[in-house]
Design a protein around this motif. Structure first.
Motif, mmCIF file in Angstrom:
data_model
loop_
_atom_site.group_PDB
_atom_site.id
_atom_site.type_symbol
_atom_site.label_atom_id
_atom_site.label_comp_id
_atom_site.label_asym_id
_atom_site.label_seq_id
_atom_site.Cartn_x
_atom_site.Cartn_y
_atom_site.Cartn_z
ATOM 1 N N ARG A 131 0.848 -1.196 0.000
ATOM 2 C CA ARG A 131 0.000 0.000 0.000
ATOM 3 C C ARG A 131 0.882 1.244 0.000
ATOM 4 O O ARG A 131 1.878 1.292 0.716
ATOM 5 C CB ARG A 131 -0.886 0.045 1.242
ATOM 6 C CG ARG A 131 -2.017 -0.929 1.211
ATOM 7 C CD ARG A 131 -2.818 -0.843 2.461
ATOM 8 N NE ARG A 131 -2.093 -1.589 3.490
ATOM 9 C CZ ARG A 131 -2.415 -1.615 4.760
ATOM 10 N NH1 ARG A 131 -3.424 -0.933 5.198
ATOM 11 N NH2 ARG A 131 -1.709 -2.315 5.616
ATOM 12 N N TYR A 148 -2.502 3.608 -3.728
ATOM 13 C CA TYR A 148 -2.279 2.452 -4.582
ATOM 14 C C TYR A 148 -2.219 1.220 -3.689
ATOM 15 O O TYR A 148 -1.554 1.224 -2.655
ATOM 16 C CB TYR A 148 -0.965 2.586 -5.362
ATOM 17 C CG TYR A 148 -0.537 1.291 -5.989
ATOM 18 C CD1 TYR A 148 -1.157 0.821 -7.144
ATOM 19 C CD2 TYR A 148 0.451 0.513 -5.408
ATOM 20 C CE1 TYR A 148 -0.785 -0.385 -7.712
ATOM 21 C CE2 TYR A 148 0.833 -0.697 -5.960
ATOM 22 C CZ TYR A 148 0.211 -1.135 -7.115
ATOM 23 O OH TYR A 148 0.568 -2.337 -7.659
ATOM 24 N N TYR A 150 -1.802 -3.156 -3.919
ATOM 25 C CA TYR A 150 -1.656 -4.439 -4.612
ATOM 26 C C TYR A 150 -1.986 -5.506 -3.581
ATOM 27 O O TYR A 150 -1.452 -5.494 -2.468
ATOM 28 C CB TYR A 150 -0.230 -4.649 -5.122
ATOM 29 C CG TYR A 150 0.005 -6.079 -5.556
ATOM 30 C CD1 TYR A 150 -0.441 -6.525 -6.786
ATOM 31 C CD2 TYR A 150 0.625 -6.988 -4.704
ATOM 32 C CE1 TYR A 150 -0.262 -7.849 -7.175
ATOM 33 C CE2 TYR A 150 0.816 -8.307 -5.078
ATOM 34 C CZ TYR A 150 0.368 -8.726 -6.312
ATOM 35 O OH TYR A 150 0.534 -10.033 -6.692
ATOM 36 N N HIS A 161 -4.706 -4.874 -8.528
ATOM 37 C CA HIS A 161 -4.123 -3.548 -8.362
ATOM 38 C C HIS A 161 -5.284 -2.572 -8.223
ATOM 39 O O HIS A 161 -6.236 -2.624 -9.005
ATOM 40 C CB HIS A 161 -3.286 -3.162 -9.588
ATOM 41 C CG HIS A 161 -2.123 -4.083 -9.815
ATOM 42 N ND1 HIS A 161 -0.893 -3.859 -9.256
ATOM 43 C CD2 HIS A 161 -2.011 -5.229 -10.528
ATOM 44 C CE1 HIS A 161 -0.068 -4.822 -9.628
ATOM 45 N NE2 HIS A 161 -0.732 -5.675 -10.403
ATOM 46 N N LEU A 163 -6.348 1.639 -7.459
ATOM 47 C CA LEU A 163 -5.885 3.021 -7.405
ATOM 48 C C LEU A 163 -7.065 3.929 -7.078
ATOM 49 O O LEU A 163 -8.107 3.859 -7.723
ATOM 50 C CB LEU A 163 -5.268 3.434 -8.745
ATOM 51 C CG LEU A 163 -4.726 4.851 -8.831
ATOM 52 C CD1 LEU A 163 -3.577 5.053 -7.845
ATOM 53 C CD2 LEU A 163 -4.266 5.152 -10.249
#
Length: 176
Positions: A131, A148, A150, A161, A163
């Motif tokens: 993060r 962001y 993952y 992913h 955003l």
């Protein structure tokens, strides 16, 4: 340096005990789930930087989950065998007057080999995660934030992913 220990206890829900449908089969014999949780944290603060290292360990007994037991797909509520989950997390925060960055790296492991291959809830957690949060103060009460993420889901090939971009206007108060 700080640490914690906790014990959790959860009774099965009505759905887990009695719900029946063409694709779900509840189990009225479920036992309450229990866990023992340990956590230790080492943190360091210097000026504009904060570093934090966290390690945790969780022992489960009778974890309640819905697992796939047959084809065509049928979910059955069960108590999973005793298992343990442990993880490590690294976090770094840097802050200036108008700008802040917060980065987190996390890895979770579940060494138990006798877990079901398809779990609906209890074992669907991110086993690796990155993060990064950025925040910039544009004007006195106006901020631009970005995040962001993952994530990889335990025991699956699912990865993602994510955003987020956010424009915020604060009506009052100080920024922390």
């Amino acid at each position: 340096l700080r640490g914690g220990i906790s014990h959790t206890y959860r009774y099965p829900s009505f759905t887990e005990l009695y719900y029946q449908s063409p694709v779900n089969s509840a189990n009225p014999l479920l036992e309450p789930e229990k866990s023992l949780n340990l956590e230790s944290v080492l943190a360091w603060v210097s000026g504009r930087h904060t570093l934090q290292f966290t390690a945790f360990h969780r022992w489960h007994r009778h974890l309640i989950d819905w697992i796939s037991t047959a084809e065509p797909l049928l979910w059955q509520s069960v108590n999973l065998p005793q298992n343990a989950i442990w993880g490590l997390e690294y976090a770094h925060r840097y802050q200036r007057e108008r700008f802040a960055v917060h980065t987190i790296l996390e890895r979770i492991l579940c060494p138990s080999e006798d877990l079901p291959p398809v779990s609906k809830y209890g074992l669907r957690f991110p086993d690796r995660q990155i993060r990064m949060n950025l925040r910039y103060r544009i004007a006195r009460h106006l901020f631009l934030s970005g995040r962001y993420d993952y994530k990889g889901i335990f025991h699956t090939r699912q990865r993602g992913h994510f955003l987020d971009l956010i424009l915020e206007y604060h009506l009052g108060g100080k920024w922390r």
